[in-house]
Enzyme design. Structure first.
Site, PDB file in Angstrom:
ATOM      1  N   LYS A  45       2.923  -4.886  -4.696  1.00  0.00           N
ATOM      2  CA  LYS A  45       1.535  -5.119  -5.140  1.00  0.00           C
ATOM      3  C   LYS A  45       1.343  -6.621  -5.361  1.00  0.00           C
ATOM      4  CE  LYS A  45      -2.485  -4.201  -7.348  1.00  0.00           C
ATOM      5  NZ  LYS A  45      -3.627  -4.197  -6.419  1.00  0.00           N
ATOM      6  N   ASN A  69     -11.471   1.712  -4.067  1.00  0.00           N
ATOM      7  CA  ASN A  69     -10.749   1.242  -5.248  1.00  0.00           C
ATOM      8  C   ASN A  69     -11.344  -0.058  -5.741  1.00  0.00           C
ATOM      9  OD1 ASN A  69      -8.845  -1.285  -5.011  1.00  0.00           O
ATOM     10  ND2 ASN A  69      -8.785  -0.297  -2.990  1.00  0.00           N
ATOM     11  N   ILE A  71      -9.436  -2.006  -8.322  1.00  0.00           N
ATOM     12  CA  ILE A  71      -8.318  -2.143  -9.250  1.00  0.00           C
ATOM     13  C   ILE A  71      -8.354  -3.532  -9.893  1.00  0.00           C
ATOM     14  CG2 ILE A  71      -5.801  -1.922  -9.474  1.00  0.00           C
ATOM     15  CD1 ILE A  71      -7.136   0.659  -8.477  1.00  0.00           C
ATOM     16  N   GLY A  72      -8.597  -4.537  -9.082  1.00  0.00           N
ATOM     17  CA  GLY A  72      -8.771  -5.887  -9.631  1.00  0.00           C
ATOM     18  C   GLY A  72      -7.481  -6.599  -9.988  1.00  0.00           C
ATOM     19  N   ASN A 127      -2.200 -12.716   0.281  1.00  0.00           N
ATOM     20  CA  ASN A 127      -3.394 -11.879   0.185  1.00  0.00           C
ATOM     21  C   ASN A 127      -4.617 -12.773   0.049  1.00  0.00           C
ATOM     22  OD1 ASN A 127      -5.279  -9.942  -0.129  1.00  0.00           O
ATOM     23  ND2 ASN A 127      -4.389  -8.990  -1.960  1.00  0.00           N
ATOM     24  N   CYS A 130      -8.513  -9.805  -0.876  1.00  0.00           N
ATOM     25  CA  CYS A 130      -8.853  -8.779  -1.865  1.00  0.00           C
ATOM     26  C   CYS A 130     -10.364  -8.715  -2.042  1.00  0.00           C
ATOM     27  CB  CYS A 130      -8.208  -9.082  -3.208  1.00  0.00           C
ATOM     28  SG  CYS A 130      -8.727  -7.885  -4.457  1.00  0.00           S
ATOM     29  N   GLY A 243      -4.872   1.046   8.322  1.00  0.00           N
ATOM     30  CA  GLY A 243      -6.235   1.516   8.100  1.00  0.00           C
ATOM     31  C   GLY A 243      -6.335   2.994   8.434  1.00  0.00           C
ATOM     32  N   GLY A 265      -1.110   3.504   3.740  1.00  0.00           N
ATOM     33  CA  GLY A 265      -1.612   3.167   2.415  1.00  0.00           C
ATOM     34  C   GLY A 265      -2.159   4.381   1.694  1.00  0.00           C
TER      35      GLY A 265
HETATM   36  O1  RRO Z   1      -6.217  -4.871  -6.695  1.00  0.00           O
HETATM   37  C1  RRO Z   1      -7.174  -4.568  -5.968  1.00  0.00           C
HETATM   38  O2  RRO Z   1      -8.260  -4.200  -6.420  1.00  0.00           O
HETATM   39  C2  RRO Z   1      -7.093  -4.647  -4.496  1.00  0.00           C
HETATM   40  C3  RRO Z   1      -6.480  -5.673  -3.799  1.00  0.00           C
HETATM   41 BR1  RRO Z   1      -5.534  -7.042  -4.657  1.00  0.00          BR
HETATM   42  C4  RRO Z   1      -6.553  -5.712  -2.391  1.00  0.00           C
HETATM   43  O3  RRO Z   1      -6.047  -6.604  -1.696  1.00  0.00           O
HETATM   44  N1  RRO Z   1      -7.230  -4.704  -1.783  1.00  0.00           N
HETATM   45  C5  RRO Z   1      -7.826  -3.719  -2.450  1.00  0.00           C
HETATM   46  O4  RRO Z   1      -8.436  -2.827  -1.840  1.00  0.00           O
HETATM   47  N2  RRO Z   1      -7.744  -3.680  -3.818  1.00  0.00           N
END
Ligand code: RRO
Length: 302
Positions: A45, A69, A71-72, A127, A130, A243, A265
């Site tokens: 992650k 998602n 998640i942030g 990354n 995001c 994907g 994923g």
């Molecule tokens: O953590 C996330 O919300 C997140 C990340 Br870092 C990312 O690269 N892709 C995504 O769908 N969620």
């Protein structure tokens, strides 16, 4: 055995960053998870320099064709990761790829420099894609920005650098070309597509705590396939394609479009061992193909 950026791998299937918690999986399933580890390499992650709490809940919304998602990027930060997570992830039976993100070029360079010194780390994924934080996307959505990032970061590492591309931009292939010209060793795509859900109980309000989120799963498979092909037509770099992969057929479709490796994923949330089945199914399609995958892509003229 195949090879990816000089790293020997048992097969072509790895995980998408942030979609499989190997440390929690070992807690839940014990050492058996290592004996039957589903992925040929493990991508962690995203790690940032400082610890982050992530976005407020709710963080997930289920769709007919996958999920959104928001998640942030919750994580322990570089020092927490090095002290607590890296020693555990180093025990995995497969090479470790660390995914990093920074809000400035200098932050990314510090992360890359830190992980470049660690023998436990086989490669580093940047990354720049995001969808759930404001910083990051800019660097990955624009070829000039990505080039400037790589010019700063590249000298800090001799390890393979993989650039994770965003589908939320005008031309992922232009960004991939910039990655190739400025020293990246591979690209991976696609990250999630920006999406949104309304709160069913509160008219006019958004469901996700972070507002918008990233769409993944079967809903994005056709988009991933098209973007992998588009990128393959522009660059010679190895490609990690992902994907909506749920089967060997889907994985092999991405390989035919130009991916050297395929990442699983969203499907791992439904079945943590799905990648193992997918790798087995895929090997039936790929037998007889060269280990480095397809370079040119045959395209019918329609
Ligand atoms: O953590 C996330 O919300 C997140 C990340 Br870092 C990312 O690269 N892709 C995504 O769908 N969620």
């Amino acid at each position: 055995m195949i090879e990816f950026c000089g790293i020997p791998l048992a097969h072509r299937v790895i995980n998408g960053s942030g979609t499989f918690d190997a440390i929690a999986a070992r807690r839940a399933f014990g050492d058996a998870i290592y004996e039957h580890f589903p992925f040929a390499a493990f991508v962690s992650k995203t790690v940032t320099l400082e610890p982050r709490q992530g976005n407020p809940p709710p963080r997930l919304w289920e769709l007919a064709g996958g999920m959104i998602n928001s998640i942030g990027l919750p994580n322990k930060g570089l020092h927490g990761y090095l002290a607590e997570d890296l020693p555990k992830l180093a025990e995995l039976p497969v090479p470790l790829i660390v995914n990093v993100m920074g809000s400035s070029r200098e932050d990314v360079a510090r992360l890359v420099a830190a992980f470049s010194e660690r023998d436990e780390v086989a490669a580093i994924e940047l990354n720049v894609s995001c969808p759930n934080v404001k910083t990051g996307l800019v660097m990955g959505a624009n070829p000039q920005e990505l080039a400037a990032l790589l010019d700063v970061v590249r000298p800090f590492s001799e390890k393979p650098l993989i650039v994770k591309l965003t589908p939320n931009c005008a031309s992922p292939a232009d960004v991939a070309a910039a990655a190739e010209q400025h020293g990246a060793d591979a690209v991976s795509l696609i990250n999630t597509l920006r999406g949104m859900a309304m709160d069913p109980d509160r008219p006019g309000r958004l469901w996700l705590g972070g507002g918008t989120g990233g769409v993944s799963g079967p809903a994005v498979r056709a988009i991933a396939l098209a973007q992998v092909r588009e990128v393959r037509e522009r660059v010679e770099l190895p490609i990690v394609g992902m994907g909506g992969v749920q089967s060997g057929r889907h994985a092999d479709d991405l390989r035919q479009a130009g991916a050297d490796l395929v990442a699983v994923g969203t499907e791992s949330f439904r079945d943590p061992l799905a990648a193992r089945r997918i790798a087995d199914e895929m090997s039936r399609f790929t037998e007889g193909f060269p280990a480095n995958g397809t370079r040119g892509v045959g395209v019918a003229s329609h």
